[in-house]
Design a protein around this motif. Structure first.
Motif, PDB file in Angstrom:
ATOM      1  N   THR A   4      33.535  32.268  -4.930  1.00 51.07           N
ATOM      2  CA  THR A   4      33.998  31.222  -4.032  1.00 51.07           C
ATOM      3  C   THR A   4      32.954  30.986  -2.958  1.00 51.07           C
ATOM      4  N   LYS A   5      32.977  29.812  -2.382  1.00 54.34           N
ATOM      5  CA  LYS A   5      32.050  29.517  -1.302  1.00 54.34           C
ATOM      6  C   LYS A   5      32.818  28.877  -0.154  1.00 54.34           C
ATOM      7  N   THR A   6      32.243  28.926   1.003  1.00 51.40           N
ATOM      8  CA  THR A   6      32.855  28.344   2.181  1.00 51.40           C
ATOM      9  C   THR A   6      32.837  26.824   2.059  1.00 51.40           C
ATOM     10  N   ALA A   7      33.911  26.193   2.493  1.00 52.19           N
ATOM     11  CA  ALA A   7      34.002  24.738   2.436  1.00 52.19           C
ATOM     12  C   ALA A   7      32.957  24.112   3.359  1.00 52.19           C
ATOM     13  N   THR A   8      32.322  23.069   2.871  1.00 54.17           N
ATOM     14  CA  THR A   8      31.377  22.331   3.701  1.00 54.17           C
ATOM     15  C   THR A   8      32.155  21.414   4.639  1.00 54.17           C
ATOM     16  N   THR A   9      31.475  20.871   5.613  1.00 53.27           N
ATOM     17  CA  THR A   9      32.124  19.920   6.515  1.00 53.27           C
ATOM     18  C   THR A   9      32.643  18.730   5.729  1.00 53.27           C
TER      19      THR A   9
END
Length: 67
Positions: A4-9
């Motif tokens: 998983t990755k952190t949500a972008t703006t």
């Protein structure tokens, strides 16, 4: 297993716009330049000030997804 990755703006803006649309809020967040955002009404009028990544994230957390 998928990482998983952190949500972008931009991910947050898209989610916020879906939320605003579902609530018939009459406004959406528009990205008019990379890293620059504005809140616009359904008639295209800008409401408030232009926002950078940090400011739009705070706006989304406080105004759009507030409980």
């Amino acid at each position: 297993m998928t990482a998983t990755k952190t949500a972008t703006t931009w991910d947050l803006v898209c989610s916020a716009n879906q939320h605003l649309d579902a609530r018939s809020a009459g406004a959406l967040i528009n990205q008019f330049f990379p890293g620059k955002y504005e809140l616009i009404t359904s008639s295209g009028v800008r409401v408030g000030r232009k926002m950078d990544d940090q400011t739009v994230r705070a706006f989304i957390n406080q105004a759009v997804f507030a409980s």
